[in-house]
Design a protein around this motif. Sequence first.
Motif, PDB file in Angstrom:
ATOM      1  N   LEU A  98       0.821  -1.209   0.000  1.00 30.76           N
ATOM      2  CA  LEU A  98       0.000   0.000   0.000  1.00 30.76           C
ATOM      3  C   LEU A  98       0.854   1.258   0.000  1.00 30.76           C
ATOM      4  N   THR A  99       0.278   2.362  -0.447  1.00 28.63           N
ATOM      5  CA  THR A  99       0.921   3.663  -0.292  1.00 28.63           C
ATOM      6  C   THR A  99       0.839   4.078   1.177  1.00 28.63           C
ATOM      7  N   ASP A 100       1.567   5.125   1.549  1.00 29.99           N
ATOM      8  CA  ASP A 100       1.531   5.590   2.936  1.00 29.99           C
ATOM      9  C   ASP A 100       0.118   5.999   3.343  1.00 29.99           C
ATOM     10  N   ILE A 101      -0.614   6.633   2.441  1.00 29.16           N
ATOM     11  CA  ILE A 101      -1.974   7.068   2.752  1.00 29.16           C
ATOM     12  C   ILE A 101      -2.897   5.864   2.903  1.00 29.16           C
ATOM     13  N   GLN A 102      -2.756   4.884   2.012  1.00 24.70           N
ATOM     14  CA  GLN A 102      -3.560   3.659   2.134  1.00 24.70           C
ATOM     15  C   GLN A 102      -3.197   2.887   3.403  1.00 24.70           C
ATOM     16  N   ARG A 103      -1.920   2.856   3.729  1.00 24.87           N
ATOM     17  CA  ARG A 103      -1.481   2.200   4.973  1.00 24.87           C
ATOM     18  C   ARG A 103      -2.128   2.865   6.179  1.00 24.87           C
ATOM     19  N   ALA A 104      -2.117   4.192   6.184  1.00 26.53           N
ATOM     20  CA  ALA A 104      -2.703   4.926   7.307  1.00 26.53           C
ATOM     21  C   ALA A 104      -4.194   4.645   7.423  1.00 26.53           C
ATOM     22  N   ALA A 105      -4.892   4.606   6.285  1.00 27.17           N
ATOM     23  CA  ALA A 105      -6.332   4.329   6.297  1.00 27.17           C
ATOM     24  C   ALA A 105      -6.611   2.915   6.801  1.00 27.17           C
ATOM     25  N   ARG A 106      -5.824   1.953   6.355  1.00 28.21           N
ATOM     26  CA  ARG A 106      -5.980   0.564   6.807  1.00 28.21           C
ATOM     27  C   ARG A 106      -5.769   0.469   8.325  1.00 28.21           C
ATOM     28  N   PHE A 107      -4.693   1.065   8.798  1.00 20.47           N
ATOM     29  CA  PHE A 107      -4.373   1.010  10.227  1.00 20.47           C
ATOM     30  C   PHE A 107      -5.459   1.687  11.054  1.00 20.47           C
ATOM     31  N   PHE A 108      -5.925   2.855  10.593  1.00 17.12           N
ATOM     32  CA  PHE A 108      -6.969   3.594  11.301  1.00 17.12           C
ATOM     33  C   PHE A 108      -8.249   2.762  11.376  1.00 17.12           C
ATOM     34  N   TYR A 109      -8.635   2.152  10.269  1.00 16.52           N
ATOM     35  CA  TYR A 109      -9.855   1.336  10.239  1.00 16.52           C
ATOM     36  C   TYR A 109      -9.737   0.178  11.236  1.00 16.52           C
ATOM     37  N   LEU A 110      -8.622  -0.527  11.224  1.00 20.67           N
ATOM     38  CA  LEU A 110      -8.449  -1.670  12.116  1.00 20.67           C
ATOM     39  C   LEU A 110      -8.467  -1.239  13.584  1.00 20.67           C
ATOM     40  N   GLN A 111      -7.790  -0.156  13.905  1.00 23.19           N
ATOM     41  CA  GLN A 111      -7.759   0.293  15.296  1.00 23.19           C
ATOM     42  C   GLN A 111      -9.116   0.786  15.776  1.00 23.19           C
ATOM     43  N   GLN A 112      -9.861   1.449  14.899  1.00 27.99           N
ATOM     44  CA  GLN A 112     -11.181   1.936  15.293  1.00 27.99           C
ATOM     45  C   GLN A 112     -12.143   0.787  15.589  1.00 27.99           C
ATOM     46  N   HIS A 113     -11.942  -0.333  14.934  1.00 29.60           N
ATOM     47  CA  HIS A 113     -12.874  -1.444  15.082  1.00 29.60           C
ATOM     48  C   HIS A 113     -12.358  -2.574  15.976  1.00 29.60           C
TER      49      HIS A 113
END
Length: 268
Positions: free
Chosen positions: A112-127
């Motif tokens: 993933l790109t850095d932005i996609q990585r950040a979105a993936r990580f944020f989604y997982l942590q939120q849930h």
Amino acid sequence: MGNNKNLFGDFETVKTTPIVKWIGGKRRLAKHILPKFPEHLCYVEVFAGGAALYFLRDQQAEVEVINDINGELVNLYRVVKNHIEEFLRQFKYALSSRQIFEWLKMTPSETLTDIQRAARFFYLQQHAFGGKVGNQTFGTAATRPAINLMRIEEHLSEAHLRLAGTYIEHLDWAKCISKYDRPHTLFYCDPPYWDTEGYGVDFGLEQYHAIADTLKTIQGKAILSLNDHPRMLEIFKDFRLETVQINYTVGGSGKKSVKRNELIIYNW
């Protein structure tokens, strides 16, 4: 809140809230620790995690640093700071879904790109149940609705402004302290709690001994928070100690709670 004055004058009021769920987050402990902050020019969160005290404090230091060894977390903070609009676009049509959660867990971050990585990580942590970083499971509750990811813009926009003047570091804790140690620096240290799981990193007993040795020799002031465990009491027996009792909700039920003692340690 407390004695939070800049050495050169008053701080700017910039209070917001943490942007990511994190195991061992300090939201409940903030009201006990923030009033104890001494005068300082530089503020450093050595084990930032969810950076609760950084986001919740009423006033901003002249220089601020958030540091963590977790590269995914550091990437998230850097993306929210520097690429907020593109990051928010990743959630334009996002839904809370157990299946999406599992798919993202299986997605290698290096693809993933850095932005996609950040979105993936944020989604997982939120849930993730309990804000865990390791061994994540999808969290649900019968007392609150699912997370609405299409309503995060206001909250993250505030965090974007808060992070604008902050150094975001990805260093080992000892290197971070060494890099920013000055007489006018205040370090807040919130390492993984001893004998607990879910942080996603190994943190052996020798690390706590090393922290104790370091805090005895630094120029700056430091506040350390840990679980009230006999081994921690022994390791930090030469410091000023304070015990605070906090009520924690079990499993996010909103009803059942347990009382737990938190240990606050000062090096002055």
